[in-house]
Design an enzyme around this catalytic site. Structure first.
Site: not given
Length: 901
Positions: A106, A142, A706
């Site tokens: 369920h 249920d 850099c």
């Protein structure tokens, strides 16, 4: 145990298949009759296995069991009934017949939401968690004892489909298998259901699904998403009943749109580009993507006022022929329908979701030039509307507006390069708002390449607004991370397809030698996007054990989330590569961005923008605004909607940016700033390699690097030989046109920088350093600087402390064996970006590398960067990392979640 399976659908099929894989014995499958000549998926797989299959249309008549059905069931001799999503009413003498009884799946955390439509009611009621129960069947609805339960959080914009697909389906199948195993092992619990919190809600009817607009926005949103797709929540809009699909809460600013009357609402709705905007009683907003009218026609909400949605197309003969071929495909799927006419509705004729997939795939085979999505079928359900939609797609009429680019073209490097030159905002190239432009110059000869849009503060604001809309409401933020990675892989592929054009543009705009531009400027950019594309679906949080507050228990976990709109400011030395280093990580993390290329080198960034559109990156995700740092960069630092700024450039500008970011909204910052990287060369080095790599450490990319070695420390005993060999090699270097494949040394990036380099050398001479070679501008057109060598450089001199950012080798001696002394001198700088050491002595190499104060240490190599290795500086060279996994964390935030249960 021997069990029977009573149920249907893909869920039932998966439960059956997985139970069989675990070695469980099935004695019979009871499912529903064939529909329109097609068997249920459960029946299909069971029949293939040779399992007895029964297809009873019903088990009871007028509430009483049908004797022959019950007898047929009992004959299989099941010891357990497994009932996944069983929609039929099963008599109690069947439920109770097996030795172990019956277990049922369920989709709710019982006892809440007993009865049908549990997933829908979980959303409608605004539950914060969803889940499922496997329980022992009884004669209630249920209400039987619980065997096991599992739960998951409900996300703010979850739908029935997302909940089912993400959790209830995959985890439910695993849980059914787990439950059967527990029963087989004799370990299955029977926990009575509490009546506390018990609820029952019936199946919703269309008549009851009308939206009450006089409620808070979140309640309205829950109502709409809870009824999507069946039966569909509806409202009276513009005087007509309209069903609303695909609702989501609107978290950002409300977009502009055309007002539309909504019955019962506190204010009119808006038809915006993103959909229908609705307002609840609290003044907050939600967005609805799709609308369906009473005749069944579904349209994108954004097209409500569009006349082209209703205009009927006149088909050409070829299109009519294709329509008939599509009619045959429909007939093959809807085999129960006598004839397919214009009014035949795909779904009302019995088609299901698998039929949608089949239709899309068959059309893909038949008409490869048109790619449909499953959603397209839902939007055009009748045959006539489907054909109209298909023909529009075939003609390209309903596609996104085609990208219009007013290129500047140049015939150069044996090719015609096509260069965009305008701002790129919200997926379009357009002039700056005030129409201003500036010249970008080719440093090889000083000629103007083209005029480029000079963005204003208003342009930055429009770009940020587009990025924020794309993050808050666009597909990028909702996209599956793996799909995001797929787009970045496609972008990398497109960059590779255009690598010669990109490298050529980079050469004429930045002065990079073409071969280096191809390998590094462009090549590493492609590698970077591929690397971070692979990270998209691997960004993970973690679970953390915390002290439990007994008797409760806790689960604490972290989530890594994107920041939002990010700004990126890149330098002029590696225009495309610096873009890639920062933006690839930013995008992989799920952010959107506004990027400012260096004013003097904007062209590869704008070409990149064009490729992002071709790759399918949604509009607004990437925005590029060329212009000045003082105007554009400053506005980015100040903007309240930007959450992160990544910058590569000088230390003084980095400090100003950090200050502005703090004052504005405390936005996150990462800074890759200046360097004065030391390179220590010991007498026990490999001299050939030290000369070759030492020169590369200074002259690579004409010194505009850099991490360039800003100062070489050479052990006294080899100093003179080292300098002699360097000068010999310099004399062999070819200075000239960077497009010439044999050129070693190209022009400096722009004239102002060349002038600073000449001045830098003049200062070195005045201070008393020995100018061994170079120091002047090359006598030829363009901005060429001679490769330069200074020796006898003392620690107090300007050139010993300051970065040249050019092809200037600054060399100092150190006494033989004075390792700690040279380390002290090398570290006597406020910079700490990179460093290097050359020695054959591994102990010395490790000792020195541990003590050098720099973010990167190169041992017996230099400039060896890789997309997987983090890159960034210490001290006043900045903080934060580019590249590697660490770069992702610069564009993510960590959220800790603690759940008590």
């Amino acid at each position: 145990i021997f069990w029977s399976l009573i149920g249907q659908s893909l869920f039932g099929q998966e439960v059956y298949t997985n139970l069989r894989k675990q070695g469980h014995k099935v004695v019979g499958v009871f499912t529903v009759p064939d529909k329109d000549g097609k068997a249920d998926p459960l029946a299909v797989v069971a029949e293939k296995d040779g399992t007895p299959v029964f297809k009873f249309p019903r088990w009871r008549v007028k509430g009483k069991p049908i004797p022959e059905v019950v007898e047929a069931y009992k004959a299989v001799g099941a010891e357990l009934n497994v009932m996944p999503f069983c929609s039929q009413f099963i008599p109690m003498n069947v439920i109770d017949f097996p030795k172990h009884g019956s277990i049922i799946y369920h989709p709710s955390i019982l006892p809440r939401h007993r009865g049908a439509s549990a997933i829908n009611w979980t959303l409608i009621e605004g539950d914060k968690k969803a889940g499922f129960s496997i329980f022992w069947a009884d004669d209630g609805l249920d209400t039987g004892p619980i065997l096991l339960q599992k739960e998951c959080p409900v996300e703010p914009n979850d739908t029935v489909d997302t909940l089912y697909n993400r959790f209830l389906f995959p985890e439910g199948i695993k849980a059914m298998v787990e439950a059967v195993q527990l029963i087989a092992d004799g370990k299955a619990p029977k926990i009575p259901q509490s009546e506390d919190g018990a609820s029952y809600e019936g199946i919703q009817k269309k008549s009851n699904a009308k939206v009450n607009m006089a409620q808070p926005t979140e309640v309205i949103h829950n109502w709409i998403r809870g009824h999507d797709k069946v039966p569909g929540a509806w409202a009276v809009i513009d005087g007509k009943p309209v069903t609303l699909y695909s609702s989501s809460m609107l978290s950002g600013s409300v977009p502009t749109g055309q007002p539309i009357e909504v019955e019962g609402a506190s204010q009119p709705g808006l038809i915006a580009k993103s959909g229908l905007i609705l307002f609840g009683s609290d003044g907050k907003a939600l967005q609805v993507k799709n609308l369906q009218f009473e005749d069944g026609k579904m349209i994108p909400a954004s097209k409500y006022f569009s006349s082209e949605e209703t205009a009927s197309l006149d088909l050409t003969d070829d299109e009519k022929k294709m329509a008939e071929e599509i009619r045959v495909i429909w007939k093959g799927i809807l085999s129960n329908v006598p004839a397919i006419d214009d009014t035949t509705d795909f779904f009302k004729s019995g088609a299901a979701s698998m039929d949608v997939v089949r239709l899309v795939e068959e059309l893909k085979q038949k008409c490869g030039g048109v790619q449909l999505q499953n959603e397209d079928v839902y939007m055009a359900t009748t045959f006539q509307s489907f054909i109209q939609m298909f023909v529009r797609r075939l003609r390209g009429e309903d596609q996104e507006e085609e990208l219009v680019i007013d290129y500047v073209t140049k015939d150069v490097n044996n090719m015609t390069v096509k260069m965009p030159y305008q701002c790129f905002i919200n997926g379009k190239f357009e002039d700056a708002e005030d129409g201003k432009t500036y010249n970008t110059v080719n440093p090889t000869d000083g000629s103007v390449i083209c005029k480029v849009s000079y963005a204003s503060v208003a342009d930055v604001d429009r770009a940020v607004s587009a990025a924020k809309e794309a993050f808050d409401n666009g597909p990028w933020g909702k996209m599956n991370p793996r799909d995001r990675g797929r787009l970045l892989y496609r972008l990398a592929d497109l960059m590779e397809e255009h690598q010669e054009e990109l490298a050529t543009i980079e050469t004429i705009d930045s002065g990079a030698v073409y071969t280096l531009a191809l390998k590094t400027h462009v090549g590493m950019s492609i590698q970077t996007f591929r690397y971070f594309a692979g990270w998209c679906d691997k960004i993970q949080g973690s679970t953390i054990p915390i002290n439990q507050a007994r008797p409760n228990r806790n689960l604490t976990f972290t989530k890594k989330e994107p920041l939002g709109v990010c700004a990126i400011v890149i330098p002029w030395n590696y225009p495309l590569m610096m873009l890639a280093w920062k933006s690839a990580a930013c995008l992989a993390a799920g952010n959107t961005l506004v990027l400012k290329p260096a004013q003097v080198t904007p062209l590869t960034a704008l070409k990149f923008a064009e490729l992002t559109v071709k790759a399918g990156i949604p509009k607004g995700v990437i925005n590029i605004v060329p212009g000045s740092g003082g105007l554009v960069g400053q506005r980015m630092s100040d903007h309240p909607d930007i959450r992160k700024l990544g910058f590569t450039g000088s230390t003084p500008i980095g400090k100003q940016i950090m200050k502005s970011c703090a004052v504005s909204n405390l936005k996150k910052v990462s800074l890759e700033l200046g360097g004065k990287s030391p390179l220590i060369i010991f007498s026990d080095c490999d001299m050939d390699k030290a000369v070759r790599m030492g020169m590369s450490s200074v002259y690579f990319n004409k010194g505009e690097n850099c991490i360039a070695a800003g100062r070489l420390f050479v052990e006294e005993s080899i100093h003179d030989e080292y300098i002699r060999r360097v000068v010999e090699e310099i004399k062999k270097m070819k200075i000239g046109d960077p497009l010439d494949r044999s050129t070693d040394h190209g022009p400096q990036n722009h004239k102002a920088h060349l002038d600073k380099l000449v001045e830098y050398c003049e200062i070195g001479v005045k201070e008393g350093a020995m100018l061994v070679y170079g120091g002047r501008q090359v006598d030829r057109p363009g901005f060429f600087m001679e490769p330069t060598v200074f020796t006898d450089v003392e620690d107090h001199m300007f050139i010993a402390k300051e970065e040249s950012f050019g092809p200037v080798m600054v060399v100092s001696k150190f006494k033989d064996g004075d390792v700690d002394g040279v380390l002290s001198r090398a570290n006597n700088t406020e910079f700490g970006l990179a460093s290097g050491v050359f020695t054959r002595d591994i102990n010395k190499a490790m000792y020195v590398s541990e003590r050098l104060e720099a973010g990167t240490v190169f041992v017996n190599t230099y400039n060896k960067t890789d997309v997987a290795a983090p890159f960034g500086g210490f001290k006043q060279s900045g903080f934060g990392k580019d590249l590697g996994e660490e770069a992702l964390h610069e564009y993510l935030r960590t959220k800790a979640v603690t759940v008590e249960y």
